[in-house]
Design a protein around this motif. Structure first.
Motif, mmCIF file in Angstrom:
data_model
loop_
_atom_site.group_PDB
_atom_site.id
_atom_site.type_symbol
_atom_site.label_atom_id
_atom_site.label_comp_id
_atom_site.label_asym_id
_atom_site.label_seq_id
_atom_site.Cartn_x
_atom_site.Cartn_y
_atom_site.Cartn_z
ATOM 1 N N ILE A 93 -16.137 -5.080 47.131
ATOM 2 C CA ILE A 93 -15.395 -5.557 48.306
ATOM 3 C C ILE A 93 -14.062 -4.830 48.423
ATOM 4 C CG2 ILE A 93 -14.274 -7.561 49.345
ATOM 5 C CD1 ILE A 93 -16.416 -9.305 48.052
ATOM 6 N N SER A 94 -13.398 -4.636 47.284
ATOM 7 C CA SER A 94 -12.101 -3.959 47.295
ATOM 8 C C SER A 94 -12.240 -2.523 47.766
ATOM 9 C CB SER A 94 -11.488 -4.003 45.895
ATOM 10 O OG SER A 94 -10.274 -3.288 45.867
ATOM 11 N N GLN A 95 -13.271 -1.833 47.311
ATOM 12 C CA GLN A 95 -13.433 -0.427 47.650
ATOM 13 C C GLN A 95 -13.801 -0.201 49.104
ATOM 14 O OE1 GLN A 95 -16.358 0.838 44.782
ATOM 15 N NE2 GLN A 95 -14.848 1.140 43.137
ATOM 16 N N GLN A 96 -14.533 -1.146 49.718
ATOM 17 C CA GLN A 96 -14.981 -0.923 51.088
ATOM 18 C C GLN A 96 -14.024 -1.482 52.135
ATOM 19 O OE1 GLN A 96 -18.731 -2.925 51.475
ATOM 20 N NE2 GLN A 96 -17.814 -4.905 51.913
ATOM 21 N N SER A 97 -12.957 -2.160 51.699
ATOM 22 C CA SER A 97 -11.983 -2.704 52.648
ATOM 23 C C SER A 97 -11.168 -1.587 53.280
ATOM 24 C CB SER A 97 -11.051 -3.694 51.942
ATOM 25 O OG SER A 97 -11.786 -4.777 51.415
ATOM 26 N N GLU A 98 -10.942 -1.666 54.583
ATOM 27 C CA GLU A 98 -10.187 -0.641 55.296
ATOM 28 C C GLU A 98 -8.683 -0.911 55.263
ATOM 29 O OE1 GLU A 98 -11.731 -0.406 59.200
ATOM 30 O OE2 GLU A 98 -13.709 0.325 58.597
ATOM 31 N N LYS A 99 -8.288 -2.174 55.211
ATOM 32 C CA LYS A 99 -6.874 -2.529 55.219
ATOM 33 C C LYS A 99 -6.290 -2.424 53.812
ATOM 34 C CE LYS A 99 -6.860 -3.800 59.607
ATOM 35 N NZ LYS A 99 -6.075 -3.118 60.639
ATOM 36 N N GLU A 100 -5.107 -1.836 53.733
ATOM 37 C CA GLU A 100 -4.470 -1.637 52.432
ATOM 38 C C GLU A 100 -4.170 -2.973 51.750
ATOM 39 O OE1 GLU A 100 -2.890 -0.130 49.075
ATOM 40 O OE2 GLU A 100 -3.975 0.967 50.633
ATOM 41 N N HIS A 101 -3.636 -3.953 52.489
ATOM 42 C CA HIS A 101 -3.275 -5.221 51.858
ATOM 43 C C HIS A 101 -4.511 -5.997 51.419
ATOM 44 C CE1 HIS A 101 -4.120 -6.687 55.933
ATOM 45 N NE2 HIS A 101 -4.217 -7.898 55.418
ATOM 46 N N VAL A 102 -5.638 -5.811 52.116
ATOM 47 C CA VAL A 102 -6.879 -6.466 51.688
ATOM 48 C C VAL A 102 -7.360 -5.862 50.380
ATOM 49 C CG1 VAL A 102 -9.274 -6.964 52.294
ATOM 50 C CG2 VAL A 102 -7.507 -7.040 54.058
ATOM 51 N N ARG A 103 -7.281 -4.533 50.271
ATOM 52 C CA ARG A 103 -7.675 -3.874 49.018
ATOM 53 C C ARG A 103 -6.786 -4.313 47.862
ATOM 54 N NH1 ARG A 103 -8.242 0.774 52.373
ATOM 55 N NH2 ARG A 103 -6.227 1.549 51.654
ATOM 56 N N ARG A 104 -5.483 -4.431 48.139
ATOM 57 C CA ARG A 104 -4.560 -4.830 47.074
ATOM 58 C C ARG A 104 -4.853 -6.240 46.591
ATOM 59 N NH1 ARG A 104 -0.812 -8.108 46.545
ATOM 60 N NH2 ARG A 104 -0.786 -8.657 48.752
ATOM 61 N N ILE A 105 -5.053 -7.166 47.532
ATOM 62 C CA ILE A 105 -5.295 -8.561 47.161
ATOM 63 C C ILE A 105 -6.619 -8.693 46.404
ATOM 64 C CG2 ILE A 105 -5.800 -10.847 48.111
ATOM 65 C CD1 ILE A 105 -3.817 -10.139 50.392
ATOM 66 N N THR A 106 -7.657 -8.032 46.912
ATOM 67 C CA THR A 106 -8.957 -8.096 46.242
ATOM 68 C C THR A 106 -8.888 -7.466 44.860
ATOM 69 O OG1 THR A 106 -9.989 -7.901 48.430
ATOM 70 C CG2 THR A 106 -11.410 -7.650 46.527
ATOM 71 N N ALA A 107 -8.175 -6.356 44.740
ATOM 72 C CA ALA A 107 -8.019 -5.703 43.439
ATOM 73 C C ALA A 107 -7.264 -6.592 42.462
ATOM 74 C CB ALA A 107 -7.304 -4.362 43.609
ATOM 75 N N SER A 108 -6.284 -7.331 42.958
ATOM 76 C CA SER A 108 -5.536 -8.246 42.095
ATOM 77 C C SER A 108 -6.440 -9.341 41.545
ATOM 78 C CB SER A 108 -4.374 -8.859 42.885
ATOM 79 O OG SER A 108 -3.717 -9.852 42.129
ATOM 80 N N VAL A 109 -7.289 -9.897 42.411
ATOM 81 C CA VAL A 109 -8.240 -10.925 41.956
ATOM 82 C C VAL A 109 -9.226 -10.325 40.965
ATOM 83 C CG1 VAL A 109 -10.043 -12.524 42.699
ATOM 84 C CG2 VAL A 109 -7.995 -12.237 44.102
ATOM 85 N N HIS A 110 -9.704 -9.122 41.264
ATOM 86 C CA HIS A 110 -10.648 -8.443 40.370
ATOM 87 C C HIS A 110 -10.025 -8.206 38.993
ATOM 88 C CE1 HIS A 110 -12.388 -4.668 38.659
ATOM 89 N NE2 HIS A 110 -13.515 -5.329 38.889
ATOM 90 N N ALA A 111 -8.747 -7.802 38.972
ATOM 91 C CA ALA A 111 -8.069 -7.563 37.695
ATOM 92 C C ALA A 111 -7.976 -8.847 36.884
ATOM 93 C CB ALA A 111 -6.682 -6.980 37.948
ATOM 94 N N GLY A 112 -7.707 -9.957 37.554
ATOM 95 C CA GLY A 112 -7.633 -11.232 36.845
ATOM 96 C C GLY A 112 -8.960 -11.609 36.211
ATOM 97 N N VAL A 113 -10.049 -11.373 36.941
ATOM 98 C CA VAL A 113 -11.380 -11.691 36.406
ATOM 99 C C VAL A 113 -11.709 -10.780 35.225
ATOM 100 C CG1 VAL A 113 -13.848 -11.711 36.945
ATOM 101 C CG2 VAL A 113 -12.204 -12.623 38.594
ATOM 102 N N VAL A 114 -11.364 -9.495 35.348
ATOM 103 C CA VAL A 114 -11.620 -8.552 34.258
ATOM 104 C C VAL A 114 -10.860 -8.959 32.997
ATOM 105 C CG1 VAL A 114 -11.265 -6.172 33.505
ATOM 106 C CG2 VAL A 114 -12.178 -6.634 35.778
ATOM 107 N N GLU A 115 -9.660 -9.512 33.161
ATOM 108 C CA GLU A 115 -8.858 -9.936 32.013
ATOM 109 C C GLU A 115 -9.381 -11.219 31.369
ATOM 110 O OE1 GLU A 115 -4.893 -10.213 33.439
ATOM 111 O OE2 GLU A 115 -4.717 -8.053 33.872
#
Length: 407
Positions: A93-115
């Motif tokens: 979802i993070s990679q296919q998002s066109e909006k920068e803030h959407v990618r950032r927010i999704t990446a932040s959630v993804h990082a939390g899950v990875v941790e």
């Protein structure tokens, strides 16, 4: 014993955060309820610390997910986790998002899950984009092992709420724009046209008709005092906006709105349908009724209705039934109270609340359609009448002058 970080709501509807030590999550919830707090989220301390401190470091004007973007994110995630792991789904979802803030927010959630954090906790790092109700429902889905189903229901809920908002906007925008256009036309005639016409009547030497004198007097007043009136309106709007930031004033204003004919009914129907729809979703996801009521109350924008919802939380917490608590407020439609009673008696509260929401949303559609069918012609008739009066006030002296010339 483990230490739990908690997010809870007190009897005044305010968020409370802190930590406590308990043998298990259920014991921690009981301790919070004993303190008069309704738990929204519990997590082990070492997993929750980063999520709780994340929002405090976020920039003040940082973008958040819009309702449409949140709905799309939820729908995509519910589809992807059915066929792939959660981490991979979030990455996609993070990679296919066109909006920068959407990618950032999704990446932040993804990082939390990875941790190693649970998704409900990881979403807390972006609390502006994921409201408490959303996070609580996700946490309930994680606990029940039905994450995909919970996310699908969340997406459905968000889409229905967006649909209702769209209908409200559609119902209000056209009449408001029509009224503004009518006001601008009349103001333009009175301020720019009438003064020019009056110059032609100064040398008539005859008494002008009453309608013409009234129109000229109104025009003179608008030209002389119009700027002051405009400034007063701007100041009044600014004062009103500032006053609305005060909780006591906002509560009185929202309560007074409920007593306005038609508008009050519309507000009650919309908020009752929203409450029923949201509560039906959280109950069907396995969330405890008290927790669901607490987080659902925060989704209600009208402060008077929100206060009624919080009083329902207190009554249910004291051992009362949901339907009796709704009836005691006197704000909710009898249909909703009756369906809640039937749901409690049959053990199908979520189904009955969903049916009540469907009915009230259909009633809202019928009500707004009927109101618009009357309001739009009324605005046009009033506008046409005012323009006709202005034109007639100009024609009457001309006709009088022609009569004198012929005579």
């Amino acid at each position: 014993m483990p230490t739990y970080q908690y997010l809870a709501i007190d009897t005044g509807g305010r968020e409370r955060k802190g930590a406590l030590t308990a043998g298990a999550e259920d014991a921690a919830r009981e301790l919070l309820r004993a303190k008069g707090l309704l738990p929204v989220r519990l997590s082990v301390s070492d997993r929750a610390t980063v999520a709780e401190t994340g929002p405090a470091r976020a920039p003040l004007f940082e973008k958040k997910l819009s309702t449409k973007q949140l709905t799309l994110f939820t729908r995509q995630l519910s589809t992807l986790i059915a066929v792939s792991p959660l981490e991979e789904s979030l990455r996609s979802i993070s990679q296919q998002s066109e909006k920068e803030h959407v990618r950032r927010i999704t990446a932040s959630v993804h990082a939390g899950v990875v941790e190693g954090r649970r998704l409900g906790v990881a979403l807390g790092a972006e609390a502006k984009s994921f409201p408490p109700l959303y996070r609580a429902m996700v946490a309930a889905g994680e606990g029940s092992g039905a994450m995909a189903e919970v996310l699908t229901r969340l997406a459905d809920l968000l889409e229905r709420q967006a649909e209702v908002r769209s209908k409200i906007v559609t119902a209000l925008v056209y009449p408001i724009m029509l009224a503004l256009v009518a006001l601008l036309i009349v103001t333009g005639l009175m301020v720019f046209v009438i003064p020019k016409v009056v110059e032609q009547f100064d040398n008539m030497g005859q008494e002008l008709p009453l309608l013409t004198r009234i129109t000229i007097g109104t025009s003179d007043a608008m030209v002389a005092y119009g700027p002051f009136l405009l400034v007063a309106i701007v100041i009044g709007v600014a004062v009103f906006i500032r006053a609305m930031a005060n909780d006591a004033f906002r509560l009185r204003f929202d309560r007074s709105l409920l007593n306005v004919p038609l508008i009050g009914r519309l507000i009650r129907e919309v908020n009752a349908a929203r409450l029923a729809r949201t509560l039906s979703t959280v109950v069907s996801n396995g969330m405890p009724l008290l927790d669901g009521l607490a987080v659902t109350a925060r989704t209600i924008h009208n402060r008077a209705v929100r206060a009624a919802c919080l009083s329902i939380v207190e009554r249910v917490n004291e051992g009362g039934s949901l339907s009796a608590a709704m009836r005691a407020t006197g704000l909710f439609p009898p249909l909703l109270v009756h369906m809640a009673t039937s749901g409690e008696q049959s053990g199908q509260l979520d189904i009955m609340l969903s049916r009540a929401a469907d009915y009230m949303e259909r009633e809202f559609d019928a009500f707004t359609s009927g109101a618009l069918s009357l309001l739009e012609p009324a605005i046009i008739v009033v506008m046409g009448g005012m323009v006709a009066m202005i034109v007639l006030s100009i024609l009457l002296p001309i006709m009088q002058l022609n009569t004198l010339a012929i005579g």
